[in-house]
Design a protein around this motif. Structure first.
Motif, PDB file in Angstrom:
ATOM      1  N   ASN A  47      15.990 -21.468 -15.784  1.00 40.66           N
ATOM      2  CA  ASN A  47      15.683 -20.938 -14.451  1.00 40.66           C
ATOM      3  C   ASN A  47      15.554 -19.417 -14.524  1.00 40.66           C
ATOM      4  N   TYR A  48      14.533 -18.902 -13.872  1.00 43.80           N
ATOM      5  CA  TYR A  48      14.269 -17.473 -13.921  1.00 43.80           C
ATOM      6  C   TYR A  48      14.133 -16.918 -12.505  1.00 43.80           C
ATOM      7  N   ARG A  49      14.718 -15.783 -12.295  1.00 46.75           N
ATOM      8  CA  ARG A  49      14.616 -15.109 -11.005  1.00 46.75           C
ATOM      9  C   ARG A  49      13.308 -14.326 -10.947  1.00 46.75           C
ATOM     10  N   CYS A  50      12.602 -14.443  -9.855  1.00 40.42           N
ATOM     11  CA  CYS A  50      11.319 -13.742  -9.696  1.00 40.42           C
ATOM     12  C   CYS A  50      11.555 -12.233  -9.522  1.00 40.42           C
ATOM     13  N   VAL A  51      10.802 -11.466 -10.242  1.00 43.34           N
ATOM     14  CA  VAL A  51      10.830 -10.020 -10.105  1.00 43.34           C
ATOM     15  C   VAL A  51       9.506  -9.588  -9.490  1.00 43.34           C
ATOM     16  N   PRO A  52       9.422  -8.372  -8.962  1.00 43.52           N
ATOM     17  CA  PRO A  52       8.148  -7.939  -8.365  1.00 43.52           C
ATOM     18  C   PRO A  52       6.973  -8.147  -9.318  1.00 43.52           C
ATOM     19  N   SER A  53       5.911  -8.710  -8.797  1.00 43.23           N
ATOM     20  CA  SER A  53       4.734  -8.998  -9.620  1.00 43.23           C
ATOM     21  C   SER A  53       3.567  -8.121  -9.209  1.00 43.23           C
ATOM     22  N   LEU A  54       2.663  -7.905 -10.133  1.00 46.10           N
ATOM     23  CA  LEU A  54       1.483  -7.090  -9.875  1.00 46.10           C
ATOM     24  C   LEU A  54       0.340  -7.971  -9.401  1.00 46.10           C
ATOM     25  N   GLN A  55      -0.429  -7.467  -8.450  1.00 46.76           N
ATOM     26  CA  GLN A  55      -1.591  -8.178  -7.949  1.00 46.76           C
ATOM     27  C   GLN A  55      -2.850  -7.436  -8.362  1.00 46.76           C
ATOM     28  N   GLN A  56      -3.954  -8.150  -8.408  1.00 49.47           N
ATOM     29  CA  GLN A  56      -5.224  -7.495  -8.708  1.00 49.47           C
ATOM     30  C   GLN A  56      -5.568  -6.555  -7.564  1.00 49.47           C
ATOM     31  N   PHE A  57      -5.934  -5.323  -7.909  1.00 49.13           N
ATOM     32  CA  PHE A  57      -6.281  -4.373  -6.849  1.00 49.13           C
ATOM     33  C   PHE A  57      -7.579  -3.632  -7.140  1.00 49.13           C
ATOM     34  N   TYR A  58      -8.183  -3.850  -8.298  1.00 45.64           N
ATOM     35  CA  TYR A  58      -9.406  -3.110  -8.641  1.00 45.64           C
ATOM     36  C   TYR A  58     -10.404  -4.054  -9.288  1.00 45.64           C
ATOM     37  N   SER A  59     -11.653  -3.961  -8.850  1.00 48.74           N
ATOM     38  CA  SER A  59     -12.682  -4.862  -9.389  1.00 48.74           C
ATOM     39  C   SER A  59     -13.929  -4.102  -9.831  1.00 48.74           C
ATOM     40  N   GLY A  60     -13.732  -2.861 -10.294  1.00 52.38           N
ATOM     41  CA  GLY A  60     -14.853  -2.096 -10.832  1.00 52.38           C
ATOM     42  C   GLY A  60     -15.669  -1.356  -9.798  1.00 52.38           C
ATOM     43  N   VAL A  61     -15.152  -1.250  -8.600  1.00 49.99           N
ATOM     44  CA  VAL A  61     -15.882  -0.565  -7.527  1.00 49.99           C
ATOM     45  C   VAL A  61     -15.321   0.842  -7.343  1.00 49.99           C
ATOM     46  N   PRO A  62     -15.865   1.647  -6.413  1.00 50.97           N
ATOM     47  CA  PRO A  62     -15.380   3.025  -6.256  1.00 50.97           C
ATOM     48  C   PRO A  62     -13.887   3.106  -5.942  1.00 50.97           C
ATOM     49  N   PHE A  63     -13.297   4.227  -6.333  1.00 50.70           N
ATOM     50  CA  PHE A  63     -11.889   4.474  -6.037  1.00 50.70           C
ATOM     51  C   PHE A  63     -11.704   5.951  -5.752  1.00 50.70           C
ATOM     52  N   ALA A  64     -10.573   6.294  -5.148  1.00 52.50           N
ATOM     53  CA  ALA A  64     -10.236   7.688  -4.846  1.00 52.50           C
ATOM     54  C   ALA A  64      -8.762   7.890  -5.170  1.00 52.50           C
ATOM     55  N   VAL A  65      -8.445   9.010  -5.826  1.00 57.94           N
ATOM     56  CA  VAL A  65      -7.077   9.314  -6.220  1.00 57.94           C
ATOM     57  C   VAL A  65      -6.536  10.421  -5.320  1.00 57.94           C
ATOM     58  N   SER A  66      -5.303  10.284  -4.871  1.00 59.97           N
ATOM     59  CA  SER A  66      -4.698  11.292  -4.004  1.00 59.97           C
ATOM     60  C   SER A  66      -4.550  12.616  -4.742  1.00 59.97           C
ATOM     61  N   SER A  67      -4.419  13.695  -3.986  1.00 61.76           N
ATOM     62  CA  SER A  67      -4.382  15.039  -4.578  1.00 61.76           C
ATOM     63  C   SER A  67      -3.212  15.218  -5.531  1.00 61.76           C
ATOM     64  N   ASP A  68      -2.093  14.548  -5.265  1.00 59.76           N
ATOM     65  CA  ASP A  68      -0.928  14.670  -6.150  1.00 59.76           C
ATOM     66  C   ASP A  68      -0.829  13.522  -7.146  1.00 59.76           C
ATOM     67  N   GLY A  69      -1.809  12.617  -7.123  1.00 56.34           N
ATOM     68  CA  GLY A  69      -1.826  11.502  -8.060  1.00 56.34           C
ATOM     69  C   GLY A  69      -0.844  10.394  -7.754  1.00 56.34           C
ATOM     70  N   SER A  70      -0.214  10.428  -6.588  1.00 57.56           N
ATOM     71  CA  SER A  70       0.826   9.448  -6.283  1.00 57.56           C
ATOM     72  C   SER A  70       0.277   8.084  -5.872  1.00 57.56           C
ATOM     73  N   PHE A  71      -0.973   8.046  -5.374  1.00 58.83           N
ATOM     74  CA  PHE A  71      -1.553   6.754  -5.016  1.00 58.83           C
ATOM     75  C   PHE A  71      -3.060   6.756  -5.237  1.00 58.83           C
ATOM     76  N   ILE A  72      -3.603   5.545  -5.300  1.00 59.01           N
ATOM     77  CA  ILE A  72      -5.037   5.329  -5.518  1.00 59.01           C
ATOM     78  C   ILE A  72      -5.548   4.429  -4.399  1.00 59.01           C
ATOM     79  N   ALA A  73      -6.699   4.753  -3.853  1.00 59.85           N
ATOM     80  CA  ALA A  73      -7.367   3.889  -2.879  1.00 59.85           C
ATOM     81  C   ALA A  73      -8.561   3.242  -3.573  1.00 59.85           C
ATOM     82  N   CYS A  74      -8.646   1.929  -3.525  1.00 58.59           N
ATOM     83  CA  CYS A  74      -9.767   1.244  -4.181  1.00 58.59           C
ATOM     84  C   CYS A  74     -10.085  -0.041  -3.429  1.00 58.59           C
ATOM     85  N   SER A  75     -11.310  -0.471  -3.562  1.00 58.69           N
ATOM     86  CA  SER A  75     -11.769  -1.669  -2.869  1.00 58.69           C
ATOM     87  C   SER A  75     -11.644  -2.882  -3.774  1.00 58.69           C
TER      88      SER A  75
END
Length: 202
Positions: free
Chosen positions: A9-37
């Motif tokens: 038995n294994y306890r679930c830990v936070p999992s990663l989801q798909q968030f980028y599919s090769g389309v445009p993206f924008a990075v915040s000025s301090d690099g803390s987050f990315i906006a992508c479609s």
């Protein structure tokens, strides 16, 4: 020799989801987050751990073709493929750039036009034509004292637009294929460009 006991038995830990599919993206000025479609939503992704902080539903069929963040990261600008949300363009908007002051937004696309907009007023301040193919990348000079806008196109040229004179200041023609990205050196005197011809020019 005793058999090895394997955990069943294994306890679930936070999992990663798909968030980028090769389309445009924008990075915040301090690099803390990315906006992508991704699909029918724009994902706001936390850079350190790649977790999705927010998801903005987009009511479109053609997908997001361009994204840009304001310099203070408070506003996210987006354009959809075949949507006519931005008046003045006759086709999909393929590139966006926000001026360092936050007051101007440049858009360009398949109609070969480059338009500059007043963000607060919502009206067009500049209308530039000259490229012979789709405009693929845009960039304002990072120094707000230099009123220059750079546009790269599938016609393999970079055009330098003077915002005060409202005309093309120079045309750079060393590439052999579509432009993909541009950057200005730290001292502000050198423009770096890259294209599908795998050339990096300055």
């Amino acid at each position: 020799m005793s058999s090895l006991q394997i955990k069943k038995n294994y306890r679930c830990v936070p999992s990663l989801q798909q968030f980028y599919s090769g389309v445009p993206f924008a990075v915040s000025s301090d690099g803390s987050f990315i906006a992508c479609s991704n699909g029918d939503a724009i994902k706001i992704v936390d850079s350190p751990n790649a977790s999705i902080k927010a998801s903005i539903e987009v009511d479109i069929d053609a997908g997001v073709t361009a994204l840009a963040l304001s310099p203070d990261d408070k506003f996210l600008f987006s354009a959809a493929g075949h949507s006519r949300l931005i008046r003045g363009h006759d086709g999909p908007v393929m590139a966006m750039a926000c001026h360092a002051s936050g007051g101007l937004l440049a858009t360009a696309g398949a109609d070969r036009k480059v338009l500059v907009w007043d963000v607060d007023g919502g009206f067009c301040t500049h209308y530039f034509k000259g490229h012979k193919d789709v405009v693929t990348t845009l960039m304002f000079h990072p120094d707000t004292n230099k009123t220059l806008l750079f546009s790269g196109s599938a016609d393999a040229t970079v055009r330098v637009w003077d915002l005060l004179a409202k005309k093309c200041f120079a045309t750079l023609e060393r590439h052999f294929s579509s432009l993909t990205s541009m950057a200005v050196s730290e001292d502000g005197w050198t423009l770096l460009t890259a294209g599908r011809d795998k050339a990096q020019l300055s």
